[in-house]
Design an enzyme around this catalytic site. Structure first.
Site, short mmCIF file in Angstrom:
data_model
loop_
_atom_site.label_atom_id
_atom_site.label_comp_id
_atom_site.label_asym_id
_atom_site.label_seq_id
_atom_site.Cartn_x
_atom_site.Cartn_y
_atom_site.Cartn_z
N GLY A 1 0.80 -1.21 0.00
CA GLY A 1 0.00 0.00 0.00
C GLY A 1 0.84 1.26 0.00
CB SER A 2 3.97 2.19 1.77
OG SER A 2 3.48 2.11 3.09
CB SER B 1 -1.87 -3.33 1.58
OG SER B 1 -0.79 -4.13 2.00
N GLY B 2 -2.32 -6.34 0.28
CA GLY B 2 -2.76 -7.72 0.46
C GLY B 2 -2.72 -8.24 1.87
CG HIS B 3 0.17 -6.92 5.01
ND1 HIS B 3 0.26 -6.67 6.36
CD2 HIS B 3 0.41 -5.75 4.40
CE1 HIS B 3 0.56 -5.40 6.55
NE2 HIS B 3 0.65 -4.82 5.37
CB THR C 1 10.69 -11.09 -12.82
OG1 THR C 1 11.73 -11.00 -13.80
CG2 THR C 1 9.98 -12.43 -12.95
CB CYS D 1 6.71 4.14 23.09
SG CYS D 1 5.35 3.03 23.47
#
Length: 416
Positions: free
Chosen positions: A93-94, A222-224, A260, A347
């Protein structure tokens, strides 16, 4: 075992004996990442050993790999109401956010448009990108949010200028779960002929999305977050929107992103999207009921508050602030009880600053530091909910008993 760990360990044993509580394991941090599902893993496995061809090769194994990539592209497109040609596979996603924002900025700067609009509560994949562009001479307007984390779409309208190149507003916030008025914002952008991008990493698979009907020009996912593997994502780019190449060197992804293809991950993403985006309403109803039960239970603890809008929020997201408690201690203690969660305190990443999201909705530093985010799915059982509601109050009480801030609060003294 160091002294701090030993102290916490003995304290855990003491509390477990005191409340006669059986330790369980509950994963309640799905907004951070999810496990690869059995269906996704099964779809991926052949592409590691028996169907491992390079999708650019012209022999049968290569053609089969390319076919499977295109099948996955069709599944991703269908899940969000796009056309397959509008889907470009990325690593995360980033990357998708960076490409959409930087790419649009590069293209529109040629037309003299160097103004970008975003919000104060975006993911750092967006905020750090806009900060980078500011150093390159772009001007960025950061739209504020109300105390529930909601953007007023009219603020976006007022911020648009003749030189506005892009509006990028997240679909749903990763910390407090607030869902933004995406349809209204997209309509305002279309009316003013300004491109609109949304970071939908947290929203995909949890709310109904139709990019064409909603007027979205670009969307990151994003997939995860939806039970595919880490390292795979996608960027939807509406036909007619032109982005510069991200990587040069090959013909992959319409010659926009050379390299690839990661065939197993792409195939897995297609399956994950197909599963996550089916029966969303039914799944959301189940998850929302469990979420609300946890919210109602935790808000019975004194000096707590719900962060984010109660109704306009992701089904599985809940974010609660506990006054007089440090977020890192809360997470460590819950981990000892087998509960995986996250906090609004940064933190753990080496920063002492609390979440920019929680500060943006008006929380004081000391309150923002004591937040707890649980992100759940439909596999959370009623027994798991019971365990959370039994455990968190015990942990909160113990941590407050050790907190000088809580002691001052109880004495009516200022702790600012």
């Amino acid at each position: 075992m160091n002294a701090v760990t030993a102290l916490l360990w003995h304290r855990e044993i003491y509390i477990l004996k005191e409340v006669n509580m059986e330790r369980r394991f509950i994963y309640a941090d799905n907004a951070a990442t999810t496990a690869v599902s059995d269906e996704v893993l099964a779809a991926m496995m052949p592409h590691f050993q028996t169907a491992f061809g390079n999708a650019s090769s012209i022999y049968e194994m290569g053609r089969n790999a390319q076919r499977d990539i295109e099948i996955a592209r069709e599944k991703v497109a269908k899940a969000i109401g796009a056309d397959p040609i509008e889907i470009i596979f990325t690593s995360c996603g980033s990357e998708s956010d960076n490409w959409a924002i930087k790419g649009t900025a590069e293209q529109m700067a040629k037309k003299g448009k160097k103004h970008i609009i975003t919000s104060v509560i975006e993911h750092h994949a967006v905020l750090h990108t806009t900060e980078y562009l500011e150093k390159q001479g772009f001007e960025v307007t950061y739209i504020p949010v109300d105390d529930k984390g909601l953007i007023n779409a009219e603020d976006v309208r007022k911020a648009i200028r003749e030189d506005t190149a892009l509006v990028t507003i997240m679909y749903a916030n990763n910390e407090i779960g607030t869902i933004q008025p995406i349809d209204e914002i997209a309509a305002i952008c279309k009316e003013n002929k300004v491109l609109f991008h949304t970071d939908a990493v947290q929203a995909v698979g949890h709310v109904e999305i139709d990019v064409h009907k909603q007027g979205i020009d670009m969307l990151s996912l994003s997939g995860h977050k939806i039970h595919a593997q880490k390292g795979i994502g996608a960027l939807y780019v509406r036909k007619g929107v032109v982005l510069p190449n991200l990587i040069h060197g090959g013909g992959q992804e319409r010659r926009k992103r050379a390299g690839t293809e990661n065939v197993p991950a792409i195939v897995g993403l297609g399956v994950a999207m197909e599963i996550a985006c089916s029966n969303i309403a039914e799944k959301a109803a189940v998850v929302t009921e469990k979420r609300n039960r946890i919210i109602d239970g935790l808000l019975t603890i004194p000096y707590t508050r719900l962060n984010g809008d109660r109704e306009k929020r992701l089904p599985g997201n809940l974010n609660i602030s506990f006054e007089g408690i440090e977020g890192e201690s809360l997470l460590l203690m819950l981990d000892m009880f087998g509960i995986c969660a996250s906090s609004g305190s940064a933190c753990t990443s080496g920063s002492l600053d609390p979440s920019h999201v929680l500060l943006s909705i008006g929380l004081k530093h000391e309150i923002a530091h004591g937040s707890l985010r649980l992100s759940i799915e439909e596999n959370l059982t009623d027994e798991d909910v019971d365990y959370i509601l039994e455990t968190v109050p015990v942990v909160a009480e113990r941590l407050r008993a050790m907190s000088p801030v809580w002691e001052k609060m109880m004495k009516g003294e200022s702790y600012e």
